[in-house]
Enzyme design. Structure first.
Site, short mmCIF file in Angstrom:
data_model
loop_
_atom_site.label_atom_id
_atom_site.label_comp_id
_atom_site.label_asym_id
_atom_site.label_seq_id
_atom_site.Cartn_x
_atom_site.Cartn_y
_atom_site.Cartn_z
N ARG A 1 0.87 -1.19 0.00
CA ARG A 1 0.00 0.00 0.00
C ARG A 1 0.90 1.22 0.00
O ARG A 1 1.70 1.41 0.92
CB ARG A 1 -0.90 0.01 1.24
CG ARG A 1 -1.62 1.34 1.45
CD ARG A 1 -2.67 1.29 2.53
NE ARG A 1 -3.80 0.49 2.09
CZ ARG A 1 -4.96 0.41 2.76
NH1 ARG A 1 -5.14 1.09 3.88
NH2 ARG A 1 -5.93 -0.35 2.31
N HIS B 1 -7.85 0.59 -5.94
CA HIS B 1 -7.95 -0.30 -4.77
C HIS B 1 -8.56 -1.63 -5.25
O HIS B 1 -9.67 -2.00 -4.87
CB HIS B 1 -8.82 0.36 -3.70
CG HIS B 1 -8.64 -0.17 -2.32
ND1 HIS B 1 -7.81 -1.24 -2.03
CD2 HIS B 1 -9.19 0.19 -1.13
CE1 HIS B 1 -7.86 -1.48 -0.73
NE2 HIS B 1 -8.69 -0.64 -0.16
N GLN C 1 -10.00 -4.33 -2.79
CA GLN C 1 -11.29 -3.94 -2.23
C GLN C 1 -12.42 -4.24 -3.21
O GLN C 1 -13.48 -4.72 -2.84
CB GLN C 1 -11.28 -2.43 -1.91
CG GLN C 1 -12.57 -1.94 -1.29
CD GLN C 1 -12.79 -2.49 0.11
OE1 GLN C 1 -11.93 -2.34 0.97
NE2 GLN C 1 -13.92 -3.14 0.35
N ASP D 1 -17.81 6.28 0.00
CA ASP D 1 -16.50 6.19 0.66
C ASP D 1 -16.24 7.53 1.32
O ASP D 1 -16.93 8.53 1.03
CB ASP D 1 -15.42 5.86 -0.39
CG ASP D 1 -14.07 5.52 0.23
OD1 ASP D 1 -14.01 5.31 1.47
OD2 ASP D 1 -13.06 5.47 -0.51
N CYS E 1 -16.28 0.74 1.94
CA CYS E 1 -15.05 -0.04 2.16
C CYS E 1 -14.51 0.14 3.57
O CYS E 1 -13.67 -0.66 4.00
CB CYS E 1 -14.01 0.30 1.10
SG CYS E 1 -13.37 1.97 1.19
N ARG F 1 -12.69 -9.30 2.23
CA ARG F 1 -11.33 -8.91 1.83
C ARG F 1 -10.41 -10.12 1.90
O ARG F 1 -9.59 -10.34 1.01
CB ARG F 1 -10.79 -7.80 2.76
CG ARG F 1 -11.50 -6.45 2.62
CD ARG F 1 -11.24 -5.81 1.27
NE ARG F 1 -9.82 -5.64 1.02
CZ ARG F 1 -9.09 -4.62 1.46
NH1 ARG F 1 -9.65 -3.66 2.18
NH2 ARG F 1 -7.79 -4.51 1.18
N1 CP Z 1 -10.94 -0.59 3.21
C1 CP Z 1 -9.64 -0.63 3.56
O1 CP Z 1 -8.74 -0.71 2.72
O2 CP Z 1 -9.44 -0.63 4.91
P1 CP Z 1 -8.06 -0.30 5.61
O3 CP Z 1 -7.65 1.07 5.14
O4 CP Z 1 -8.37 -0.33 7.10
O5 CP Z 1 -7.05 -1.32 5.23
#
Ligand code: CP
Length: 326
Positions: free
Chosen positions: A102, A129, A132, A225, A265, A293
């Site tokens: 990430r 993403h 997700q 979101d 998410c 996930r």
């Molecule tokens: N939705 C998501 O990616 O959650 P986090 O940022 O907590 O990993």
């Protein structure tokens, strides 16, 4: 040869996306039955931004596949700071069978994939993403029984990674994707064009609506979101004003199909992009979405492990190679 990676949603063809979702459903049904990362093979997992769901679901999922989640402290490693992304990639590729990262810039992730020699998985960038989205699609399939032909309306900050990913992944799944966003907060024209091109092959479609009511009307799936993505915290007050009409509350949700489900998410900010009544209400499937996930990411890891030749395709309960017969 550079192994396959999942860097953005359109790295999977429609058939591959469907296979990954089938595999995710099979893993969910039998979480401990398949060990394509047996050894254990290590998977390096790095985060340059905050995370709860992604770090826990990857750790648990890699372990369930028989592998070892190699949590790398990206601050200590200083990726791109202490040494170049390319040099970090070469080192990680010598220690791990795959890299999950990430970070901020999509270009950095692409550089990691170019130099590591192992599959790289996008655990969120500023632009996409994809993990997700696979969890989201799995959740929609579970609750609505299908994907193709359904209408998914994403309301709020359409210019963020989730807006882009919904366009590409939803079009790949043959869905009708509507982005409901104010002027100046829509995905780029290039992103719409890329998704529209995919949609011509799947029977899906994509469109932009500036009016949140027009965006949500008749939708089967409604998604929102946070209005303040990671790194935009100093814009919070201005964004709260711009996005106020796009709050997914009971009044806006009433325009959707009566059987519509709601995705987010997470983390969610009740009273901002979504009301507490909607997030915690009967149409919300966000906790299934969060659990999914793990199952979706296990499927991505297994798919890439087979394509990289790390494990035989026959180890998996679902065919993920073209022309593979069982
Ligand atoms: N939705 C998501 O990616 O959650 P986090 O940022 O907590 O990993």
């Amino acid at each position: 040869m550079t192994p396959r990676s999942l860097l953005r949603d359109d790295d999977l063809s429609p058939a591959e996306q469907a296979a990954v979702l089938d595999l995710a459903a099979a893993f969910k049904a039998s979480p401990y039955a398949h060990k394509p990362l047996a050894g254990p093979r290590s998977v390096a997992v790095l985060f340059d931004k905050p995370t709860l769901r992604t770090q826990t679901s990857f750790s648990a999922g890699i372990a369930e596949l028989g592998g070892h989640p190699m949590q790398v402290d990206s601050l200590l490693a200083g990726v791109g700071v202490r040494e170049s992304v390319a040099d970090v990639a070469r080192v990680l590729g010598g220690q791990a069978s795959a890299v999950v990262w990430r970070t901020f810039e999509q270009a950095k992730l692409e550089e990691m994939a170019s130099y590591s020699g192992v599959p790289v998985i996008n655990a969120l960038t500023d632009d996409f993403h994809p993990c997700q989205l696979l969890a989201d699609l799995l959740t929609v399939r579970e609750h609505r029984g299908t994907l193709a032909g359904l209408t998914a309306a994403f309301v709020g900050d359409g210019a963020n990674n989730m807006g882009n990913s919904w366009l590409l992944a939803g079009a790949t799944a043959g869905m009708h994707v509507v982005i409901g966003a104010p002027e100046g907060y829509a995905p780029s024209q290039a992103m719409f064009d890329a998704a529209a091109k995919i949609a011509t092959t799947t029977g899906g479609s994509v469109r932009l609506e500036l009016d949140p009511v027009a965006a949500v009307t008749g939708a089967d799936v409604v998604i929102t979101d946070t209005w303040v993505s990671m790194g935009m915290e100093d814009e919070a007050a201005a964004r709260a004003e711009v996005f106020a009409p796009y709050c997914l509350d009971e009044q806006l949700l009433a325009y959707a199909d009566p059987a519509a489900i709601v995705l987010h998410c997470l983390p969610a900010y009740r009273g901002k992009e979504i009301s507490a009544g909607v997030l915690d209400g009967p149409r919300s499937v966000v906790w299934d979405e969060a659990e999914n996930r793990r199952h979706a990411q296990k499927a991505v890891l297994a798919f890439l492990a087979v394509h990289a030749g790390l494990t035989p395709a026959t180890e998996l309960p679902v065919s993920v190679l073209p022309g593979e017969t069982r």
